[in-house]
Design a protein around this motif. Structure first.
Motif, PDB file in Angstrom:
ATOM      1  N   ILE A 102       6.712   4.949  -8.845  1.00  0.00           N
ATOM      2  CA  ILE A 102       6.851   4.182  -7.110  1.00  0.00           C
ATOM      3  C   ILE A 102       6.671   2.737  -7.103  1.00  0.00           C
ATOM      4  CG2 ILE A 102       3.786   3.373  -8.098  1.00  0.00           C
ATOM      5  CD1 ILE A 102       3.119   4.908  -5.599  1.00  0.00           C
ATOM      6  N   TYR A 103       7.035   2.096  -5.798  1.00  0.00           N
ATOM      7  CA  TYR A 103       7.414   0.847  -5.976  1.00  0.00           C
ATOM      8  C   TYR A 103       6.265   0.453  -4.532  1.00  0.00           C
ATOM      9  CZ  TYR A 103       9.918   2.810  -1.820  1.00  0.00           C
ATOM     10  OH  TYR A 103      10.100   3.075  -0.586  1.00  0.00           O
ATOM     11  N   ASP A 104       6.430  -0.647  -4.269  1.00  0.00           N
ATOM     12  CA  ASP A 104       5.705  -1.911  -3.448  1.00  0.00           C
ATOM     13  C   ASP A 104       6.271  -3.062  -3.531  1.00  0.00           C
ATOM     14  OD1 ASP A 104       4.603  -2.183  -1.432  1.00  0.00           O
ATOM     15  OD2 ASP A 104       1.708  -2.210  -2.486  1.00  0.00           O
ATOM     16  N   ILE A 105       6.483  -3.484  -1.525  1.00  0.00           N
ATOM     17  CA  ILE A 105       6.804  -4.372  -1.407  1.00  0.00           C
ATOM     18  C   ILE A 105       5.618  -5.783  -0.819  1.00  0.00           C
ATOM     19  CG2 ILE A 105       8.215  -5.710  -0.101  1.00  0.00           C
ATOM     20  CD1 ILE A 105      10.144  -3.645  -0.111  1.00  0.00           C
ATOM     21  N   TYR A 106       5.614  -6.948  -1.233  1.00  0.00           N
ATOM     22  CA  TYR A 106       4.185  -7.636  -0.530  1.00  0.00           C
ATOM     23  C   TYR A 106       5.636  -9.070   0.343  1.00  0.00           C
ATOM     24  CZ  TYR A 106       2.389  -5.410  -4.920  1.00  0.00           C
ATOM     25  OH  TYR A 106       2.072  -4.624  -6.183  1.00  0.00           O
ATOM     26  N   SER A 107       4.883  -8.516   1.151  1.00  0.00           N
ATOM     27  CA  SER A 107       5.176 -10.488   2.376  1.00  0.00           C
ATOM     28  C   SER A 107       3.867 -10.653   2.930  1.00  0.00           C
ATOM     29  CB  SER A 107       5.802  -9.195   3.296  1.00  0.00           C
ATOM     30  OG  SER A 107       5.473  -8.335   4.181  1.00  0.00           O
ATOM     31  N   ASP A 108       3.933 -11.336   3.799  1.00  0.00           N
ATOM     32  CA  ASP A 108       3.358 -12.346   4.207  1.00  0.00           C
ATOM     33  C   ASP A 108       4.333 -13.146   5.064  1.00  0.00           C
ATOM     34  OD1 ASP A 108       0.651 -13.847   4.451  1.00  0.00           O
ATOM     35  OD2 ASP A 108       0.926 -15.500   3.750  1.00  0.00           O
ATOM     36  N   GLU A 109       4.190 -12.928   6.675  1.00  0.00           N
ATOM     37  CA  GLU A 109       4.171 -14.037   7.916  1.00  0.00           C
ATOM     38  C   GLU A 109       5.372 -13.635   8.025  1.00  0.00           C
ATOM     39  OE1 GLU A 109       3.200 -17.399   7.828  1.00  0.00           O
ATOM     40  OE2 GLU A 109       1.595 -17.823   8.315  1.00  0.00           O
ATOM     41  N   ASN A 110       6.667 -12.480   7.505  1.00  0.00           N
ATOM     42  CA  ASN A 110       7.726 -11.362   7.810  1.00  0.00           C
ATOM     43  C   ASN A 110       8.532 -12.276   6.301  1.00  0.00           C
ATOM     44  OD1 ASN A 110       9.860 -10.333   8.673  1.00  0.00           O
ATOM     45  ND2 ASN A 110      10.668 -11.726   9.806  1.00  0.00           N
ATOM     46  N   LYS A 111       7.145 -12.668   5.803  1.00  0.00           N
ATOM     47  CA  LYS A 111       8.422 -13.257   4.804  1.00  0.00           C
ATOM     48  C   LYS A 111       8.068 -12.818   3.222  1.00  0.00           C
ATOM     49  CE  LYS A 111       8.537 -18.414   5.526  1.00  0.00           C
ATOM     50  NZ  LYS A 111       8.405 -19.926   5.076  1.00  0.00           N
ATOM     51  N   LEU A 112       9.264 -12.444   2.506  1.00  0.00           N
ATOM     52  CA  LEU A 112       9.173 -11.329   1.498  1.00  0.00           C
ATOM     53  C   LEU A 112       8.361 -12.460  -0.209  1.00  0.00           C
ATOM     54  CD1 LEU A 112       9.691  -8.601  -0.127  1.00  0.00           C
ATOM     55  CD2 LEU A 112      11.888  -9.848  -0.929  1.00  0.00           C
ATOM     56  N   GLN A 113       7.265 -11.811  -0.805  1.00  0.00           N
ATOM     57  CA  GLN A 113       6.658 -12.610  -1.893  1.00  0.00           C
ATOM     58  C   GLN A 113       7.184 -11.685  -2.794  1.00  0.00           C
ATOM     59  OE1 GLN A 113       4.819 -15.079  -1.108  1.00  0.00           O
ATOM     60  NE2 GLN A 113       5.778 -15.516   1.271  1.00  0.00           N
ATOM     61  N   GLY A 114       7.058 -10.539  -2.687  1.00  0.00           N
ATOM     62  CA  GLY A 114       7.254 -10.332  -3.969  1.00  0.00           C
ATOM     63  C   GLY A 114       7.643  -8.020  -3.764  1.00  0.00           C
ATOM     64  N   ALA A 146      -2.130   2.210  -9.997  1.00  0.00           N
ATOM     65  CA  ALA A 146      -1.616   0.440 -10.374  1.00  0.00           C
ATOM     66  C   ALA A 146      -1.511   0.095  -8.688  1.00  0.00           C
ATOM     67  CB  ALA A 146      -1.331   1.104 -11.528  1.00  0.00           C
ATOM     68  N   GLN A 147      -0.659   0.662  -8.126  1.00  0.00           N
ATOM     69  CA  GLN A 147      -0.904   0.542  -6.835  1.00  0.00           C
ATOM     70  C   GLN A 147      -0.737  -0.668  -6.456  1.00  0.00           C
ATOM     71  OE1 GLN A 147       0.791   2.946  -4.074  1.00  0.00           O
ATOM     72  NE2 GLN A 147       2.048   0.981  -2.900  1.00  0.00           N
ATOM     73  N   SER A 148      -2.714   0.112  -6.378  1.00  0.00           N
ATOM     74  CA  SER A 148      -3.774  -0.764  -5.392  1.00  0.00           C
ATOM     75  C   SER A 148      -4.732  -1.794  -5.969  1.00  0.00           C
ATOM     76  CB  SER A 148      -4.999   0.759  -5.883  1.00  0.00           C
ATOM     77  OG  SER A 148      -6.405   0.010  -4.985  1.00  0.00           O
ATOM     78  N   ILE A 149      -4.309  -1.523  -7.304  1.00  0.00           N
ATOM     79  CA  ILE A 149      -5.095  -2.594  -8.485  1.00  0.00           C
ATOM     80  C   ILE A 149      -3.848  -3.905  -8.242  1.00  0.00           C
ATOM     81  CG2 ILE A 149      -5.691  -3.944 -10.831  1.00  0.00           C
ATOM     82  CD1 ILE A 149      -6.215  -0.859 -11.596  1.00  0.00           C
ATOM     83  N   ALA A 150      -2.694  -3.877  -8.577  1.00  0.00           N
ATOM     84  CA  ALA A 150      -1.815  -4.905  -8.313  1.00  0.00           C
ATOM     85  C   ALA A 150      -1.721  -5.692  -6.710  1.00  0.00           C
ATOM     86  CB  ALA A 150      -0.185  -4.698  -8.805  1.00  0.00           C
ATOM     87  N   PHE A 151      -1.734  -4.145  -5.899  1.00  0.00           N
ATOM     88  CA  PHE A 151      -2.257  -5.098  -4.632  1.00  0.00           C
ATOM     89  C   PHE A 151      -3.241  -6.081  -3.897  1.00  0.00           C
ATOM     90  CE2 PHE A 151      -3.051  -4.556  -0.013  1.00  0.00           C
ATOM     91  CZ  PHE A 151      -2.260  -5.078   0.309  1.00  0.00           C
ATOM     92  N   ARG A 152      -4.660  -5.540  -5.024  1.00  0.00           N
ATOM     93  CA  ARG A 152      -5.656  -6.224  -4.411  1.00  0.00           C
ATOM     94  C   ARG A 152      -5.412  -7.835  -5.180  1.00  0.00           C
ATOM     95  NH1 ARG A 152      -8.351  -1.572  -5.537  1.00  0.00           N
ATOM     96  NH2 ARG A 152      -9.249  -2.549  -8.295  1.00  0.00           N
TER      97      ARG A 152
END
Length: 275
Positions: free
Chosen positions: A224-236, A256-262
């Motif tokens: 599985i994968y996930d992408i983190y962004s904030d205000e249209n900027k890629l954060q991780g 693991a995805q939920s823990i990482a996102f929190r």
């Protein structure tokens, strides 16, 4: 009496000459039928010699009754010779030929009675053996019927057991099919849930264009994968790979995805050294 020793040709010639002699005696006068009497006597003597020869051969071959028959012939022959030699010297021996014939007949009667007695004993013995064989066959038939009945019952019991096992297998197969359908339904739901937690395959940020190809081995996966962004900027970006396949691995990756996102939400404004 001894068909294997007597020649059929001799028997037929004797029967033919005998019929001719009887016919001449019946239809002709005494003066006529007594003319060939010497010839008939010579033929009778030759026939007697032949019968004596056949009797000796039959006795050597141990034919049934041959010894008694030969004894009668010898006694009759000795009496006849004695009569022919002494008939003019001693008066009153005219009865000897008749006595010889009578003795021969008595011996033949005894021989025939013995043959019939032996034949009766043989028939009785064969009848007893046949009765014994029939009883054995009847017992075998009864035993065979019982064995067939037992085998039929065994086969029927085995068939009934097979039917019960078959019914159980059919029922088990139906349950397995139902369980498989339920599992496939649950797996489909799990796949929908897992796919719903993943970002889109095409993402655009102010400084990045991201394209994603996600092809798990099974419908649910430990990858599985996930992408983190904030205000249209890629954060991780995060990538998770749990060993194994199936639902258990997928649950761990989602946790693991939920823990990482929190953790990302909590520390997105902090420096990496602070985290």
């Amino acid at each position: 009496l001894f068909p294997n020793e007597f020649k059929k040709t001799v028997v037929r010639i004797t029967q033919g000459l005998g019929c001719i002699a009887i016919l001449l005696t019946v239809i002709s006068k005494p003066l006529i039928f007594t003319l060939p009497l010497h010839i008939f006597q010579i033929f009778s003597f030759l026939l007697y010699v032949y019968v004596l020869y056949v009797s000796i051969i039959a006795t050597i071959r141990q034919r049934q009754g041959s010894s008694l028959f030969l004894s009668g012939l010898v006694i009759y022959f000795l009496i006849l010779i004695f009569y022919l030699i002494n008939r003019k010297m001693i008066y009153g021996f005219g009865y000897l030929p008749i006595a010889g014939v009578l003795i021969f007949i008595i011996i033949q009667a005894f021989m025939l009675s013995k043959i019939f007695s032996d034949a009766f004993k043989t028939v009785e013995k064969l009848s007893t053996e046949l009765q014994t064989t029939n009883n054995e066959l009847r017992d075998l038939n009864i035993n065979l019927e019982n064995k067939v009945k037992e085998r039929t019952e065994d086969l029927q019991n085995a068939f009934d057991e097979i039917e019960v096992i078959n019914d159980s297998l059919v029922e088990t197969n139906i349950k397995l099919n139902v369980a498989q359908l339920e599992m496939m339904h649950d797996m489909g739901l799990a796949e929908v849930v897992q796919q719903g937690m993943l970002p889109k395959s095409q993402l655009s940020f102010s400084e990045w264009e991201i394209g994603i190809i996600y092809q798990p081995l099974f419908s649910v996966s430990g990858d599985i994968y996930d992408i983190y962004s904030d205000e249209n900027k890629l954060q991780g970006i995060s990538l998770f790979d749990v060993s194994g396949h199936g639902v258990s691995s997928a649950l761990i990756t989602m946790i693991a995805q939920s823990i990482a996102f929190r953790n990302y939400k909590k520390g997105k404004d902090k420096l990496l050294t602070a985290i």
